[in-house]
Design a protein around this motif. Structure first.
Motif, PDB file in Angstrom:
ATOM      1  N   PRO A  88      -5.961 -76.198 -12.037  1.00 49.33           N
ATOM      2  CA  PRO A  88      -5.096 -77.149 -11.491  1.00 49.33           C
ATOM      3  C   PRO A  88      -3.662 -76.937 -12.000  1.00 49.33           C
ATOM      4  O   PRO A  88      -3.252 -76.190 -12.968  1.00 49.33           O
ATOM      5  CB  PRO A  88      -5.479 -78.718 -12.266  1.00 49.33           C
ATOM      6  CG  PRO A  88      -6.406 -78.296 -13.112  1.00 49.33           C
ATOM      7  CD  PRO A  88      -6.639 -76.685 -13.574  1.00 49.33           C
ATOM      8  N   VAL A  89      -2.981 -77.115 -11.048  1.00 48.68           N
ATOM      9  CA  VAL A  89      -1.705 -76.709 -10.561  1.00 48.68           C
ATOM     10  C   VAL A  89      -0.755 -77.319 -12.048  1.00 48.68           C
ATOM     11  O   VAL A  89       0.373 -76.857 -12.573  1.00 48.68           O
ATOM     12  CB  VAL A  89      -0.766 -76.897  -8.713  1.00 48.68           C
ATOM     13  CG1 VAL A  89      -0.346 -78.575  -8.895  1.00 48.68           C
ATOM     14  CG2 VAL A  89       0.759 -76.561  -9.133  1.00 48.68           C
ATOM     15  N   GLU A  90      -1.382 -78.404 -12.447  1.00 49.27           N
ATOM     16  CA  GLU A  90      -0.180 -79.054 -13.264  1.00 49.27           C
ATOM     17  C   GLU A  90      -0.781 -78.732 -14.296  1.00 49.27           C
ATOM     18  O   GLU A  90       0.007 -79.283 -15.992  1.00 49.27           O
ATOM     19  CB  GLU A  90      -0.721 -81.216 -13.259  1.00 49.27           C
ATOM     20  CG  GLU A  90      -2.135 -81.158 -13.513  1.00 49.27           C
ATOM     21  CD  GLU A  90      -3.231 -81.453 -12.178  1.00 49.27           C
ATOM     22  OE1 GLU A  90      -3.783 -81.986 -12.431  1.00 49.27           O
ATOM     23  OE2 GLU A  90      -2.836 -80.549 -10.931  1.00 49.27           O
ATOM     24  N   ASP A  91      -1.658 -77.859 -14.813  1.00 50.92           N
ATOM     25  CA  ASP A  91      -2.086 -76.861 -15.743  1.00 50.92           C
ATOM     26  C   ASP A  91      -0.520 -75.343 -15.568  1.00 50.92           C
ATOM     27  O   ASP A  91      -1.317 -75.112 -17.330  1.00 50.92           O
ATOM     28  CB  ASP A  91      -3.233 -76.378 -15.753  1.00 50.92           C
ATOM     29  CG  ASP A  91      -3.646 -76.510 -17.543  1.00 50.92           C
ATOM     30  OD1 ASP A  91      -3.116 -76.774 -18.210  1.00 50.92           O
ATOM     31  OD2 ASP A  91      -4.835 -75.657 -17.461  1.00 50.92           O
ATOM     32  N   LEU A  92      -0.489 -74.838 -14.839  1.00 47.30           N
ATOM     33  CA  LEU A  92       0.371 -73.741 -15.172  1.00 47.30           C
ATOM     34  C   LEU A  92       2.203 -74.528 -15.129  1.00 47.30           C
ATOM     35  O   LEU A  92       2.742 -75.656 -14.293  1.00 47.30           O
ATOM     36  CB  LEU A  92       0.893 -73.326 -13.935  1.00 47.30           C
ATOM     37  CG  LEU A  92      -1.235 -72.984 -13.301  1.00 47.30           C
ATOM     38  CD1 LEU A  92      -1.569 -72.704 -11.954  1.00 47.30           C
ATOM     39  CD2 LEU A  92      -1.519 -71.914 -14.161  1.00 47.30           C
ATOM     40  N   LEU A  93       2.695 -73.286 -16.076  1.00 48.68           N
ATOM     41  CA  LEU A  93       3.821 -73.801 -16.243  1.00 48.68           C
ATOM     42  C   LEU A  93       4.759 -72.411 -15.857  1.00 48.68           C
ATOM     43  O   LEU A  93       4.944 -71.115 -16.537  1.00 48.68           O
ATOM     44  CB  LEU A  93       4.562 -74.530 -17.096  1.00 48.68           C
ATOM     45  CG  LEU A  93       6.018 -74.583 -17.970  1.00 48.68           C
ATOM     46  CD1 LEU A  93       6.252 -75.741 -17.255  1.00 48.68           C
ATOM     47  CD2 LEU A  93       6.436 -74.238 -19.188  1.00 48.68           C
ATOM     48  N   PHE A  94       5.779 -72.360 -14.806  1.00 50.41           N
ATOM     49  CA  PHE A  94       6.288 -71.455 -13.888  1.00 50.41           C
ATOM     50  C   PHE A  94       7.610 -71.248 -14.495  1.00 50.41           C
ATOM     51  O   PHE A  94       8.713 -72.284 -15.104  1.00 50.41           O
ATOM     52  CB  PHE A  94       6.279 -71.225 -12.972  1.00 50.41           C
ATOM     53  CG  PHE A  94       5.163 -71.234 -11.678  1.00 50.41           C
ATOM     54  CD1 PHE A  94       4.227 -70.645 -11.311  1.00 50.41           C
ATOM     55  CD2 PHE A  94       4.540 -72.465 -11.333  1.00 50.41           C
ATOM     56  CE1 PHE A  94       2.918 -70.925 -10.837  1.00 50.41           C
ATOM     57  CE2 PHE A  94       3.324 -73.094 -10.651  1.00 50.41           C
ATOM     58  CZ  PHE A  94       2.406 -72.160 -10.305  1.00 50.41           C
TER      59      PHE A  94
ATOM     60  N   GLU B 143       4.985 -59.925 -10.101  1.00 48.89           N
ATOM     61  CA  GLU B 143       5.115 -60.591 -11.438  1.00 48.89           C
ATOM     62  C   GLU B 143       5.576 -61.291 -12.234  1.00 48.89           C
ATOM     63  O   GLU B 143       6.612 -61.838 -12.787  1.00 48.89           O
ATOM     64  CB  GLU B 143       6.403 -59.365 -12.790  1.00 48.89           C
ATOM     65  CG  GLU B 143       6.192 -57.950 -11.953  1.00 48.89           C
ATOM     66  CD  GLU B 143       6.614 -56.731 -12.562  1.00 48.89           C
ATOM     67  OE1 GLU B 143       7.905 -56.935 -12.901  1.00 48.89           O
ATOM     68  OE2 GLU B 143       5.895 -55.576 -13.381  1.00 48.89           O
ATOM     69  N   ASP B 144       5.184 -62.566 -11.433  1.00 46.83           N
ATOM     70  CA  ASP B 144       5.727 -63.716 -11.710  1.00 46.83           C
ATOM     71  C   ASP B 144       5.164 -64.566 -12.454  1.00 46.83           C
ATOM     72  O   ASP B 144       3.842 -64.431 -13.042  1.00 46.83           O
ATOM     73  CB  ASP B 144       5.192 -64.961 -10.448  1.00 46.83           C
ATOM     74  CG  ASP B 144       5.456 -64.614  -9.225  1.00 46.83           C
ATOM     75  OD1 ASP B 144       6.256 -65.120  -9.163  1.00 46.83           O
ATOM     76  OD2 ASP B 144       4.524 -64.376  -8.199  1.00 46.83           O
ATOM     77  N   LYS B 145       5.685 -64.841 -14.026  1.00 49.37           N
ATOM     78  CA  LYS B 145       5.827 -65.157 -15.257  1.00 49.37           C
ATOM     79  C   LYS B 145       5.144 -66.416 -15.462  1.00 49.37           C
ATOM     80  O   LYS B 145       5.670 -67.898 -14.908  1.00 49.37           O
ATOM     81  CB  LYS B 145       6.997 -65.124 -16.166  1.00 49.37           C
ATOM     82  CG  LYS B 145       6.946 -63.887 -16.533  1.00 49.37           C
ATOM     83  CD  LYS B 145       8.490 -63.541 -16.797  1.00 49.37           C
ATOM     84  CE  LYS B 145       8.903 -62.201 -17.344  1.00 49.37           C
ATOM     85  NZ  LYS B 145       9.553 -61.573 -16.337  1.00 49.37           N
ATOM     86  N   VAL B 146       4.412 -67.148 -15.411  1.00 46.39           N
ATOM     87  CA  VAL B 146       2.833 -68.108 -15.790  1.00 46.39           C
ATOM     88  C   VAL B 146       2.272 -68.714 -17.111  1.00 46.39           C
ATOM     89  O   VAL B 146       1.872 -67.362 -18.022  1.00 46.39           O
ATOM     90  CB  VAL B 146       1.646 -68.631 -14.472  1.00 46.39           C
ATOM     91  CG1 VAL B 146       1.333 -66.981 -14.249  1.00 46.39           C
ATOM     92  CG2 VAL B 146       1.959 -69.693 -14.779  1.00 46.39           C
ATOM     93  N   THR B 147       2.401 -69.448 -17.862  1.00 48.06           N
ATOM     94  CA  THR B 147       1.803 -70.236 -18.990  1.00 48.06           C
ATOM     95  C   THR B 147       0.764 -70.939 -18.648  1.00 48.06           C
ATOM     96  O   THR B 147       1.530 -72.000 -17.473  1.00 48.06           O
ATOM     97  CB  THR B 147       2.913 -71.098 -19.598  1.00 48.06           C
ATOM     98  OG1 THR B 147       3.983 -69.994 -19.980  1.00 48.06           O
ATOM     99  CG2 THR B 147       2.404 -71.598 -21.099  1.00 48.06           C
ATOM    100  N   VAL B 148      -0.311 -71.047 -19.429  1.00 51.86           N
ATOM    101  CA  VAL B 148      -1.210 -71.840 -18.726  1.00 51.86           C
ATOM    102  C   VAL B 148      -0.622 -73.336 -19.458  1.00 51.86           C
ATOM    103  O   VAL B 148      -1.570 -72.931 -20.948  1.00 51.86           O
ATOM    104  CB  VAL B 148      -3.170 -71.172 -18.973  1.00 51.86           C
ATOM    105  CG1 VAL B 148      -4.398 -72.354 -18.723  1.00 51.86           C
ATOM    106  CG2 VAL B 148      -2.793 -69.993 -17.576  1.00 51.86           C
TER     107      VAL B 148
END
Length: 282
Positions: free
Chosen positions: A273-279, A241-246
């Motif tokens: 791409p990792v830089e498009d993800l916000l955890f 259940e890691d929360k992530v925003t694209v």
């Protein structure tokens, strides 16, 4: 972006520094009480505090008995320690530092708080600080460029990895630094297969063969240590259940299975791409 500045020294002996983790001792231990954190700062007996670098993630050199390809992981650690002013660092078989020259180096950190493991999440500076210790400073792009975080991203030795607390202008600058290194095929980028995909035939695929985002590596190690097949990895991610925003779409998900694919039962790929993800912090 306002952050608390704390002045002190970096020390290595008896620790396992890597490309995004090092120990720091505040000149005034009372200043740790100024850190605004849900989880209290964990201060060791010698006054040392373990840092986690804000905005970047280096290849793992020791994670639950495993590591990512060591030449690149060690290169990031060596670059960091040289940048901090250490001329020679001796380690034993498990990456623990037995001696360093000098024994410590001066510097400062900029922080907003801690992570769930009570590590101080920080931007890391060397030498004399720009403002008095124990005060807040507005961290802008020029100040970010003076940090080890930016230096390592610009050398292509770490992945930009963003959590919700880091302001947009600083994320964009770290992304630009990483993209320039990627275009120049510096550091880890020539070997990165996070978004192109990689077939896992054994645990050694991710410990010795392929270079991938450390966050993805850690989840895979935990999964494979349970003796589960790669095909079950999406279900495992759902359970974490890691929360992530694209960032490019604004989509917000619970579970990394929404941004990681498994095809043919054994091939894993990061969908953005990792830089498009916000955890989110756990």
């Amino acid at each position: 972006m306002p952050m608390l500045l704390i002045k002190g020294t970096f020390r290595l002996k008896g620790t396992q520094p890597d490309g995004d983790t090092v120990h720091f001792v505040a000149d005034d231990p009372e200043e740790w009480k100024l850190v605004r954190a849900r989880n209290p700062v964990q201060v060791a007996g010698g006054g040392e505090v373990k840092l986690r670098f804000e905005g970047i993630d280096a290849l793992e050199t020791h994670y639950h008995g495993e590591h990512q390809p060591l030449p690149l992981g060690r290169a990031a650690a060596a670059e960091l320690l040289t940048w901090l002013g250490f001329n020679q660092v001796l380690r034993d078989h498990d990456e623990t530092v037995t001696a360093s020259t000098p024994e410590s180096t001066p510097g400062y950190i900029l922080t907003q708080g801690t992570d769930i493991y009570h590590r101080v999440v920080a931007l890391v500076g060397r030498g004399a600080p720009p403002v008095p210790s124990g005060t807040d400073v507005t961290v802008d792009v020029p100040l970010l460029r003076q940090t080890a975080n930016h230096h390592l991203a610009a050398r292509g030795l770490v992945y930009p990895t963003f959590y919700r607390t880091l302001f947009r202008d600083l994320r964009l600058e770290l992304t630009a630094a990483a993209e320039q290194a990627r275009t120049a095929q510096q550091g880890l980028w020539p070997k990165d297969v996070s978004t192109t995909g990689f077939k896992i035939t054994a645990l050694s695929t991710i410990t010795a063969d392929v270079v991938i985002l450390p966050k993805l590596f850690r989840r895979l190690v935990d999964h494979l240590h349970l003796g589960l097949s790669v095909s079950c990895f999406p279900a495992y991610l759902a359970g974490k259940e890691d929360k992530v925003t694209v960032l490019s779409t604004g989509e917000r998900f619970v579970g990394l299975q929404h941004v990681v694919s498994v095809s043919n039962g054994d091939t894993v790929r990061l969908l953005h791409p990792v830089e498009d993800l916000l955890f989110d912090e756990a």
